[in-house]
Design an enzyme around this catalytic site. Sequence first.
Site, PDB file in Angstrom:
ATOM      1  N   ASP A   1      -4.348   0.284   2.219  1.00 11.83           N
ATOM      2  CA  ASP A   1      -3.500   0.175   1.260  1.00 11.83           C
ATOM      3  C   ASP A   1      -2.879  -1.315   1.226  1.00 11.83           C
ATOM      4  O   ASP A   1      -1.995  -1.614   2.091  1.00 11.83           O
ATOM      5  CB  ASP A   1      -2.278   1.397   1.394  1.00 11.83           C
TER       6      ASP A   1
ATOM      7  N   SER B   1       4.607   6.307  -2.771  1.00  6.74           N
ATOM      8  CA  SER B   1       4.815   4.757  -3.210  1.00  6.74           C
ATOM      9  C   SER B   1       6.664   5.002  -3.459  1.00  6.74           C
ATOM     10  O   SER B   1       7.230   5.096  -2.325  1.00  6.74           O
ATOM     11  CB  SER B   1       4.365   4.522  -4.545  1.00  6.74           C
TER      12      SER B   1
ATOM     13  N   HIS C   1      -4.094   3.172  -1.967  1.00  2.00           N
ATOM     14  CA  HIS C   1      -2.664   3.494  -2.314  1.00  2.00           C
ATOM     15  C   HIS C   1      -2.857   4.833  -2.991  1.00  2.00           C
ATOM     16  O   HIS C   1      -2.799   5.214  -4.334  1.00  2.00           O
ATOM     17  CB  HIS C   1      -2.212   2.535  -3.209  1.00  2.00           C
TER      18      HIS C   1
END
EC number: 3.4.14.11
Length: 760
Positions: A469, A349, A499
């Site tokens: 995601d 991320s 994610h």
Amino acid sequence: MRYNQFSYIPTSLERAAEELKELGFDLDLQKTAKANLESFLRKLFFHYPDSVYPLSHLIAKNDMDALSFFQSEQELSKEVFDLLALQVLGFIPGVDFTEADAFLDKLAFPIHFDETEIIKHIHHLLATRCKSGMTLIDDLVSQGMLTMDNDYHFFNGKSLATFDTSQLIREVVYVEAPLDTDQDGQLDLIKVNIIRPQSQKPLPTLMTPSPYHQGINEVANDKKLYRMEKELVVKKRRQITVEDRDFIPLETQPCKLPIGQNLESFSYINSYSLNDYFLARGFANIYVSGVGTAGSTGFMTSGDYAQIESFKAVIDWLNGRATAYTSHSKTHQVRADWANGLVCTTGKSYLGTMSTGLATTGVDGLAMIIAESAISSWYNYYRENGLVCSPGGYPGEDLDVLTELTYSRNLLAGDYLRHNDRYQELLNQQSQALDRQSGDYNQFWHDRNYLKNAHQIKCDVVYTHGLQDWNVKPRQVYEIVNALPSTINKHLFLHQGEHVYMHNWQSIDFRESMNALLCQKLLGLANDFSLPEMIWQDNTCPQNWQERKVFGTSTIKELDLGQELLLIDNHYGEDEFKAYGKDFRAFKAALFKGKANQALVDILLEEDLLINGEIVLQLKVKSSENKGLLSAQILDYGKKKRLGDLPIALTQSSIDNGQNFSREPLKELPFRENSYRVISKGFMNLQNRNNLSSIETIPNNKWMTVRLPLQPTIYHLEKGDTLRVILYTTDFEHTVRDNSNYALTIDLSQSQLIVPIASN
């Protein structure tokens, strides 16, 4: 379980025998296959003073234990080898399987018995995953088969866990960055947490650039969240222009301070378990949060190249090009005399995003990045096609909200007292610059777009990304991998999850593959390892990974949507509008059941379809007003078994990342029956129907041709499957919630679904 083994390096007989001897296995090319196998098995029971007892608990045949077999005159056969190999890897006869041959086929077992190849089979078996999720050799080393001598030991081109994690060095330094992001006249200092094993050899470094690691301010974050209930603004017709601007760091001076020895220490930091795995194998770990975080100075600039520079300065320090101090008092400097200067960045991320940004600087010393679920354009994270578009699961968030979350200097009361007034001024400037009113691309977002500098990447890159995601959406990885220079080594893992990290999944040897790559790049080991450029998780069955050549094909198939005129009403009744705004998940459930305002088209497939790339909706549409937003989702619709998007724990702590160090669960995506799966989605302000740079007017009740690109994917549909197209306006998870009374009309006879397809 099913094997998808990408990490094993095919090895010659001579090299296999040499590596086995280095591990202490007393094998002899002159001995029979049976004798060598017996010797190997007995060595596995090194905890026992006598291997007779544990050997008797293995079976060689359904009616004979292993001890009896090796005492007999019977010859070694495929049946015996396979049965023993399965047990050595932790599979239990009568529990995990009854018929070994059928079970081996189901596993896609990578070793095929040949009596003349027994040494190579044993070598391969040691490098093969156990049921626990560890390779057999890693499992044996974790039990103490090799001593922790703080030196490198390799097997099959990978470093083994022989560094003592009970005697780690934990220290803090403060690197001077060529920045003054808070404009206080002082160069910013960047706090660096270092964890390294004791070693006489220079160590490579895994660096996690994480703005989260010094703490997060959830209270400030929540106060800053934006209300999504607002009217869609009618924008003036115009053309947007931006310019490429090189980031110019400030000048720094050579440091003449004495070398300090007494460094700040720490006892704990929230580590990343993949880093822990490498820490036990001779790779230093460093965690850096960058400007504007607790322990560092400066302002949280969030995504621009000033923030990137604060991480780059640390790589410069590891290579002797920047100064670090023992403390904020700056009385002594400290050098990274323990480091070999070679760095790989890690993390998911925001962390992976910083890795991409760093790579685009071309900084010397950055040899490789492992970027998971990473952003390549911040505009595409918080906006889409001229719309404010929240990341999945976080309605109301924007980049300045993220700034509030990560500006952890305000968690230190003294820093808050001295610097909060200036911070609020800079935060307000950031809030204005991101232009939440229009949702348009501008210079602020262009300065946070790493794609324009992708040509400067020279390190090896590894990307992982979930095709489910909807936080960091698949377009982020699609665009960066397709912008990379052809001259670099690049690898992409596309999984069917959301994610999430994937290093501890049962079905793929990601951890071991990274070990082989990092030994090549950071330790200079000539291991002849070759990893495919792209590995994709098949969505049609559990635990199946395939090599693919490209993400995105030029071959297309046009699917007609019908002949009708469909009306999409934007307005909801007050109670329904409030309910959906209060719980966007209730809206999603209603949308997928056909209950929310929408136009719905089902397409029954007459042949298999392997989607690879960016689906485009080409629509003939008109709006009853001079504004309009268009949302679309594509579903694989109908009851059948599909992969879930969130991995579940198969075991709680079966993976040992060292020698009784940093244990973690083994995980995998479940394969269960459900009613649908989202294949892709997309959103557009119809005033941006041609491109991001052009703001057009919307004529009332006049037909427009709109091309809406959806999120890229690779997805396999089979003949007889139903492809469901959902067209609607407001999305209560992602878009602004405009409840004004307008409607869109779609002419299906002039509309198509354009699908990029690949051969299966």
